[in-house]
Design a protein around this motif. Structure first.
Motif, PDB file in Angstrom:
ATOM      1  N   GLY A  29       0.799  -1.221   0.000  1.00  0.00           N
ATOM      2  CA  GLY A  29       0.000   0.000   0.000  1.00  0.00           C
ATOM      3  C   GLY A  29       0.828   1.265   0.000  1.00  0.00           C
ATOM      4  N   LEU A  30       2.026   1.214  -0.591  1.00  0.00           N
ATOM      5  CA  LEU A  30       2.916   2.371  -0.601  1.00  0.00           C
ATOM      6  C   LEU A  30       3.034   2.948  -2.013  1.00  0.00           C
ATOM      7  N   SER A  31       3.107   4.270  -2.085  1.00  0.00           N
ATOM      8  CA  SER A  31       3.416   4.912  -3.360  1.00  0.00           C
ATOM      9  C   SER A  31       4.931   4.876  -3.564  1.00  0.00           C
ATOM     10  N   GLN A  32       5.361   5.238  -4.761  1.00  0.00           N
ATOM     11  CA  GLN A  32       6.805   5.295  -5.009  1.00  0.00           C
ATOM     12  C   GLN A  32       7.471   6.320  -4.087  1.00  0.00           C
ATOM     13  N   GLU A  33       6.802   7.460  -3.883  1.00  0.00           N
ATOM     14  CA  GLU A  33       7.368   8.484  -3.009  1.00  0.00           C
ATOM     15  C   GLU A  33       7.464   7.993  -1.569  1.00  0.00           C
ATOM     16  N   GLU A  34       6.426   7.291  -1.091  1.00  0.00           N
ATOM     17  CA  GLU A  34       6.430   6.799   0.299  1.00  0.00           C
ATOM     18  C   GLU A  34       7.517   5.758   0.507  1.00  0.00           C
ATOM     19  N   LEU A  35       7.669   4.857  -0.452  1.00  0.00           N
ATOM     20  CA  LEU A  35       8.740   3.861  -0.325  1.00  0.00           C
ATOM     21  C   LEU A  35      10.100   4.537  -0.407  1.00  0.00           C
ATOM     22  N   GLY A  36      10.223   5.520  -1.286  1.00  0.00           N
ATOM     23  CA  GLY A  36      11.482   6.241  -1.395  1.00  0.00           C
ATOM     24  C   GLY A  36      11.879   6.899  -0.083  1.00  0.00           C
ATOM     25  N   GLN A  37      10.928   7.455   0.624  1.00  0.00           N
ATOM     26  CA  GLN A  37      11.218   8.094   1.911  1.00  0.00           C
ATOM     27  C   GLN A  37      11.811   7.091   2.901  1.00  0.00           C
ATOM     28  N   ARG A  38      11.318   5.869   2.865  1.00  0.00           N
ATOM     29  CA  ARG A  38      11.821   4.859   3.795  1.00  0.00           C
ATOM     30  C   ARG A  38      13.203   4.336   3.395  1.00  0.00           C
ATOM     31  N   LEU A  39      13.526   4.502   2.120  1.00  0.00           N
ATOM     32  CA  LEU A  39      14.845   4.084   1.639  1.00  0.00           C
ATOM     33  C   LEU A  39      15.833   5.248   1.615  1.00  0.00           C
ATOM     34  N   PHE A  40      15.341   6.458   1.932  1.00  0.00           N
ATOM     35  CA  PHE A  40      16.140   7.682   1.871  1.00  0.00           C
ATOM     36  C   PHE A  40      16.584   7.983   0.442  1.00  0.00           C
ATOM     37  N   VAL A  41      15.684   7.714  -0.511  1.00  0.00           N
ATOM     38  CA  VAL A  41      15.920   8.056  -1.918  1.00  0.00           C
ATOM     39  C   VAL A  41      14.653   8.724  -2.435  1.00  0.00           C
ATOM     40  N   SER A  42      14.706   9.200  -3.664  1.00  0.00           N
ATOM     41  CA  SER A  42      13.546   9.856  -4.258  1.00  0.00           C
ATOM     42  C   SER A  42      12.541   8.832  -4.780  1.00  0.00           C
ATOM     43  N   GLY A  43      11.300   9.296  -4.951  1.00  0.00           N
ATOM     44  CA  GLY A  43      10.297   8.437  -5.568  1.00  0.00           C
ATOM     45  C   GLY A  43      10.666   8.090  -6.993  1.00  0.00           C
ATOM     46  N   SER A  44      11.333   8.993  -7.691  1.00  0.00           N
ATOM     47  CA  SER A  44      11.748   8.715  -9.066  1.00  0.00           C
ATOM     48  C   SER A  44      12.786   7.606  -9.103  1.00  0.00           C
ATOM     49  N   PHE A  45      13.627   7.525  -8.071  1.00  0.00           N
ATOM     50  CA  PHE A  45      14.610   6.442  -8.002  1.00  0.00           C
ATOM     51  C   PHE A  45      13.899   5.098  -7.905  1.00  0.00           C
ATOM     52  N   VAL A  46      12.859   5.030  -7.083  1.00  0.00           N
ATOM     53  CA  VAL A  46      12.074   3.796  -6.978  1.00  0.00           C
ATOM     54  C   VAL A  46      11.440   3.467  -8.325  1.00  0.00           C
TER      55      VAL A  46
END
Length: 279
Positions: A29-46
């Motif tokens: 249930g995560l967006s690319q931006e939300e997952l990126g925040q948890r990885l300390f990267v951008s949503g575009s990176f995901v």
């Protein structure tokens, strides 16, 4: 951010890993931006990981397993997607190059790899590794020529290069090698397969004097910029950085000769090299 298009999991290990990442992210249930925040990267990176335009590194694989609860799936499988025949600093860029829809490149000191002939590539590789065995050099040339196969498609990717006059006048290999290399570029341009502009010496100072720039655009992922130096290179996906280098490229195209005048110059230089070789 627009969702990534469906991938063919059988196309490559990286495509499979990207498809699995998208599935696991959506299941969580995560967006690319939300997952990126948890990885300390951008949503575009995901998004680039999911689209297969970026390689999954072990540190991100470990974090993904922790965040998405996938046990050790990504850690076990990221190694297969990381295998490459290219040198480490260039591997990710070469693989992204093969997937992009448009390339805009400024080359300062040598003809871009996608426009090189085997003889020119051989001279460049030998200059990089003057003591390497011939079989090592030939393997490097083979890899570089394999990259040029993307130009076999008549339209994709769109390749637009700005080549510094210095790259055309530096005799690499021999005058015969240079003449062949320039005729090859002219042929691609005459067939409308590539767009080529020459940045002349009298253009003066410009924003890319210290290196080269390669911008890559994708249908299903954010744009990337690849910056290369001596035996080093890095990919950037930060939108602000990509936008800044895109502006630099636009400034270069405005200072370069128009395409038709560039082509006339390239063909004249090729002819000069041929005459000099005969003499």
């Amino acid at each position: 951010m627009a969702g990534p298009k469906d991938l063919d999991p059988s196309s490559s290990p990286r495509a499979l890993l990207g498809a699995e990442l998208r599935h696991a992210r959506e299941k969580a249930g995560l967006s690319q931006e939300e997952l990126g925040q948890r990885l300390f990267v951008s949503g575009s990176f995901v998004g680039q990981l999911e689209a297969g335009t970026r390689r999954m590194q072990p540190e991100y694989a470990r974090l993904l397993d922790e965040v998405l609860g996938t046990e050790d799936f990504f850690r076990r499988n990221c190694g297969a997607s990381a295998k490459s025949k290219y040198r480490e600093h260039f591997a990710e860029a070469a693989e992204a190059e093969a997937r992009c829809t448009a390339i805009r490149q400024y080359a300062s000191m040598l003809i871009p790899g996608l426009l090189q002939t085997p003889a020119y590539a051989r001279s460049v590789c030998r200059a990089y590794q003057p003591t390497a065995p011939d079989d090592v050099i030939e393997e490097l040339v083979k890899g570089r020529m394999e990259r040029t196969r993307i130009l076999a498609d008549p339209t994709t990717p769109m390749l637009w290069t700005v080549v510094d006059e210095a790259a055309l006048r530096r005799v690499t290999g021999s005058r015969a090698v240079m003449g062949e290399a320039l005729r090859h570029i002219a042929d691609l341009a005459r067939r409308s397969r590539v767009l080529v502009q020459v940045l002349p010496f009298d253009a003066g100072a410009h924003p890319a004097m210290q290196g080269s720039i390669k911008l890559m655009d994708f249908d299903d992922a954010p744009a990337l910029v690849y910056l290369e130096g001596v035996d080093t290179g890095r990919l950037e996906d930060d939108p602000a950085s990509v936008a800044r280098y895109r502006l630099y490229y636009e400034l270069l195209t405005s200072s370069a000769l128009p395409r038709e005048k560039s082509l006339v110059l390239i063909e004249a230089m090729a002819q000069d090299y041929a005459h000099e070789e005969q003499s």
